[in-house]
Scaffold this motif. Structure first.
Motif, short mmCIF file in Angstrom:
data_model
loop_
_atom_site.label_atom_id
_atom_site.label_comp_id
_atom_site.label_asym_id
_atom_site.label_seq_id
_atom_site.Cartn_x
_atom_site.Cartn_y
_atom_site.Cartn_z
N LYS A 171 0.84 -1.20 0.00
CA LYS A 171 0.00 0.00 0.00
C LYS A 171 0.88 1.25 0.00
O LYS A 171 0.60 2.22 -0.72
CB LYS A 171 -0.95 -0.01 1.20
CG LYS A 171 -2.19 -0.88 0.94
CD LYS A 171 -2.91 -1.31 2.19
CE LYS A 171 -3.52 -0.19 2.96
NZ LYS A 171 -4.28 -0.69 4.14
N LEU A 172 1.95 1.21 0.80
CA LEU A 172 2.86 2.35 0.84
C LEU A 172 3.53 2.56 -0.52
O LEU A 172 3.61 3.67 -1.05
CB LEU A 172 3.91 2.11 1.93
CG LEU A 172 4.87 3.27 2.21
CD1 LEU A 172 4.11 4.48 2.78
CD2 LEU A 172 5.95 2.84 3.21
N PHE A 173 4.01 1.44 -1.08
CA PHE A 173 4.69 1.52 -2.38
C PHE A 173 3.75 2.06 -3.45
O PHE A 173 4.10 2.98 -4.21
CB PHE A 173 5.21 0.13 -2.78
CG PHE A 173 5.74 0.07 -4.18
CD1 PHE A 173 7.00 0.55 -4.48
CD2 PHE A 173 4.95 -0.43 -5.21
CE1 PHE A 173 7.48 0.54 -5.79
CE2 PHE A 173 5.42 -0.46 -6.51
CZ PHE A 173 6.69 0.02 -6.79
N ILE A 174 2.55 1.48 -3.53
CA ILE A 174 1.61 1.89 -4.58
C ILE A 174 1.17 3.34 -4.36
O ILE A 174 0.99 4.10 -5.33
CB ILE A 174 0.39 0.94 -4.64
CG1 ILE A 174 0.83 -0.46 -5.07
CG2 ILE A 174 -0.71 1.48 -5.56
CD1 ILE A 174 1.32 -0.58 -6.50
N SER A 175 1.03 3.72 -3.12
CA SER A 175 0.65 5.10 -2.83
C SER A 175 1.71 6.08 -3.37
O SER A 175 1.39 7.07 -4.02
CB SER A 175 0.46 5.24 -1.32
OG SER A 175 0.71 6.56 -0.91
N LYS A 176 2.97 5.77 -3.10
CA LYS A 176 4.05 6.63 -3.62
C LYS A 176 4.10 6.56 -5.14
O LYS A 176 4.31 7.57 -5.82
CB LYS A 176 5.41 6.17 -3.06
CG LYS A 176 5.64 6.54 -1.60
CD LYS A 176 7.05 6.07 -1.20
CE LYS A 176 7.29 6.25 0.30
NZ LYS A 176 8.51 5.55 0.73
N PHE A 177 3.93 5.35 -5.66
CA PHE A 177 4.01 5.17 -7.12
C PHE A 177 2.88 5.95 -7.81
O PHE A 177 3.07 6.55 -8.86
CB PHE A 177 3.93 3.67 -7.45
CG PHE A 177 4.38 3.35 -8.85
CD1 PHE A 177 5.73 3.14 -9.14
CD2 PHE A 177 3.47 3.26 -9.90
CE1 PHE A 177 6.16 2.85 -10.43
CE2 PHE A 177 3.89 2.97 -11.19
CZ PHE A 177 5.24 2.76 -11.46
N THR A 178 1.69 5.90 -7.19
CA THR A 178 0.55 6.62 -7.76
C THR A 178 0.84 8.11 -7.86
O THR A 178 0.47 8.77 -8.84
CB THR A 178 -0.70 6.39 -6.88
OG1 THR A 178 -0.95 4.99 -6.83
CG2 THR A 178 -1.92 7.11 -7.45
N ARG A 179 1.52 8.64 -6.84
CA ARG A 179 1.86 10.06 -6.86
C ARG A 179 2.80 10.35 -8.04
O ARG A 179 2.59 11.30 -8.80
CB ARG A 179 2.51 10.46 -5.52
CG ARG A 179 2.21 11.86 -5.12
CD ARG A 179 2.33 12.16 -3.62
NE ARG A 179 3.43 11.53 -2.94
CZ ARG A 179 3.28 10.69 -1.90
NH1 ARG A 179 2.08 10.40 -1.46
NH2 ARG A 179 4.33 10.17 -1.33
N ARG A 180 3.81 9.51 -8.20
CA ARG A 180 4.75 9.73 -9.30
C ARG A 180 4.05 9.53 -10.65
O ARG A 180 4.34 10.21 -11.63
CB ARG A 180 5.94 8.77 -9.19
CG ARG A 180 6.82 9.04 -7.97
CD ARG A 180 8.26 8.57 -8.19
NE ARG A 180 8.35 7.15 -8.52
CZ ARG A 180 8.39 6.18 -7.62
NH1 ARG A 180 8.33 6.45 -6.31
NH2 ARG A 180 8.48 4.92 -7.99
#
Lengths: 393, 393
Positions: free
Chosen positions: B365-374
């Motif tokens: 969830k943390l990874f995808i959240s950051k990835f979504t921002r990028r």
């Protein structure tokens, strides 16, 4: 036996395979005696009837000699095109050229007819230069050499006098961006087994050849994208191209487009006996780039329908039906009355081959001289004809 | 038996056929137990040796975990690439994606490694989006739908953090003009019989599919045209892509170019048992577009290497080697020490599957959240990455 049928050329830009027992029309050569009625049967096309010619006459007011003389003899949906036109629905013309060498007079014949159609119907014309095809099929030409021929051949196309407002030249390698989405839609609908049956592909065929028919089909549907509605297309081309359009017609309606209509010509005879008129046999054809001396030499050495000696010619008469010199005079230069009189004098021994050759030489030199001037002027007009520089509005 | 080998996905963008008695890797699915040593033998590639890793370490100073963990395990000429680099001869990277759906975490793995290579060597990267291929192979996707996925997937590529100065994205349908001359040169040198043997084409294959391998091969030689001299290319991709590059290597030197070098990854396991990680099975993969609730549900329902009950797990311990949850934790989030400890606790019954799933959920969830921002920020950067807007100087 008609020598014109025996001495045939790969006149058109892209060739296809059709093999029957009596004759064989392949991408590389035409063998045997071509029976045009049999081709119509084999290919499933239709002969141009007096009714269709009458219909065209009502619209256009005149009939092009290449039609009245039966050089264009077969069609698919040409009558539908005429009916639609009378109902206010114009069409695009589409024809092409494979740039594997210089253009010769045989190549010009369908182009004259295409210009007649453009002038008559004020139709937009897409002219496809299949440099990709000629590279894929050539044993010796580099891509650069084919592209050089492409620009050389474009000068001939422009010199024909097509309307620059209504004409766009597509060079496959230059305009592939416009063709590729259509290529994908078409190629997805063509199985290898269908393509193999129609074009005779072998295990040794390269994979570029196998995909190419979908590139040649793409301009049939490009007008519908340009006009943003299904748009009819009429293809004037030699009959050997029909298989390309047959497979195109098979996919057209699945893609939401009209089947491309066609009007088919016969083949163009060689200047030589039993040879094909071909870019690879320079003595078989008059090229638009030939100089006067070359023209004289080629016509001087041409095969004729005459007798072996002047004496026999005077007694037995010649056979204009089997004479490429007569064919060129009648199709390019003589009007119907001239042709009839020439034919009569030949058959009755009152005309010698030297006289016909002399007439053809004079006329051809004059024609090529004028054409060369238009060809030189064409260099300054290329930009307004290229699809990439200036697609239709 | 390693469950990772059994539950494999069509992780890469373009797939190829390889069939042996024990396993089968086709463009559409991977069946059987994949023995990677056998693939190396069958395909004729070479295992990455400690010597090569040492050579890379001397140049780069660090070894990416996907290499030290053996996820990238095989190569062709990677050692030659490293030797040339040490002699001052840099190379291009080339990889790609077939846009048939959204991007999932499995797709990202070779991209992480590609970014590591770009960062290490300051290499230019060509990233090919094969929208044409996915349209030609799809039973249901329209060209428009594939193109929509192409632009969707580009956001993921940009979100990876590739250097915009060093990276260009080629979308086949948009950049076909740049690829087509190379396509012609390559396709002319590939016979149907070769293509059939390598890719398993059938009579029912469409003719677009048959030509496509030459489109995928084209970016291998594009760097030589850009640099105006023969230029080395290294392809990081899953091993199932090797046949594409094998036929490309066969024609490379005839065309005056270097054979493309490759570094091959294994396949990525599914979250489910006996399933493939696949865009067509949404529960088998975490997509970069999944929301937190979806991520929780997918990981909660994931297959593991654990025992049927807590009691048995405490007594017998689990099997991390057969556990996709462990696989994702170890390949994406844990460092080597974490992984070793997690593995030890699992095997000894001191770790329950719920704990691992909870860890993976939190991290993902943390990874995808950051990835979504990028990924959102990537929308403003597309122009600087597209080859058509901005080819390399």
């Amino acid at each position: 036996m008609d020598v014109h049928d025996e001495e045939i050329e790969e006149s058109s830009d892209n060739e296809v395979v059709n093999v029957s027992g009596e004759y064989s029309v392949t991408p590389w050569q035409v063998d045997g005696v071509v029976d045009y009625n049999k081709i119509v049967q084999d290919f499933g096309t239709r002969l141009i009837t007096p009714e269709i010619i009458e219909k065209l006459k009502i619209i256009s007011g005149n009939i092009h000699p290449l039609l009245s003389r039966g050089f264009f003899f077969s069609h698919r949906d040409f009558d539908t095109i005429l009916d639609a036109y009378r109902n206010g629905d114009n069409f695009y013309l589409y024809t092409g050229r494979g740039p594997s060498g210089h253009v010769h007079m045989g190549h010009l014949m369908p182009w004259f007819f295409t210009k007649y159609l453009q002038d008559t119907f004020k139709s937009r014309l897409l002219f496809q230069i299949t440099d990709d095809e000629k590279f894929l099929y050539s044993q010796h030409l580099s891509l650069q050499e084919v592209e050089n021929y492409a620009y050389d051949n474009i000068l001939d196309v422009i010199a024909m006098g097509f309307d620059p407002k209504l004409t766009r030249i597509i060079i496959d390698t230059k305009n592939i961006h416009a063709l590729y989405p259509l290529y994908l839609e078409i190629s997805k609908r063509l199985t290898f087994s269908t393509a193999r049956a129609v074009f005779g592909f072998k295990p040794s065929s390269n994979i570029g050849m196998i995909g190419f028919p979908a590139i040649q089909a793409a301009p049939c549907f490009l007008p519908s994208l340009i006009e943003q509605k299904p748009t009819r297309v009429l293809i004037p081309a030699a009959i050997d191209q029909d298989p390309y359009w047959r497979i195109t017609r098979d996919v057209a309606e699945k893609m939401g487009y009209y089947k491309p209509a066609q009007i088919h010509s016969k083949f163009v005879p060689s200047l030589e006996m039993n040879g094909k008129m071909s870019s690879s046999k320079p003595t078989s054809a008059i090229f638009t780039t030939d100089n006067p001396e070359t023209i004289e030499n080629k016509i001087s050495g041409a095969y004729t329908g005459g007798q072996p000696s002047v004496g026999l010619q005077r007694i037995l008469g010649g056979n204009p039906d089997a004479c490429p010199v007569f064919w060129y005079l009648s199709h390019f230069f003589d009007d119907g009355k001239d042709s009839f009189e020439r034919s009569l004098k030949c058959r009755t021994g009152n005309l010698l081959c030297g006289e016909c050759k002399s007439d053809l030489t004079t006329q051809t030199k004059l024609f090529i001289s004028k054409f060369t001037r238009r060809r030189d002027q064409a260099r300054n007009k290329i930009g307004s004809f290229l699809y990439e520089d200036n697609p239709f509005d």
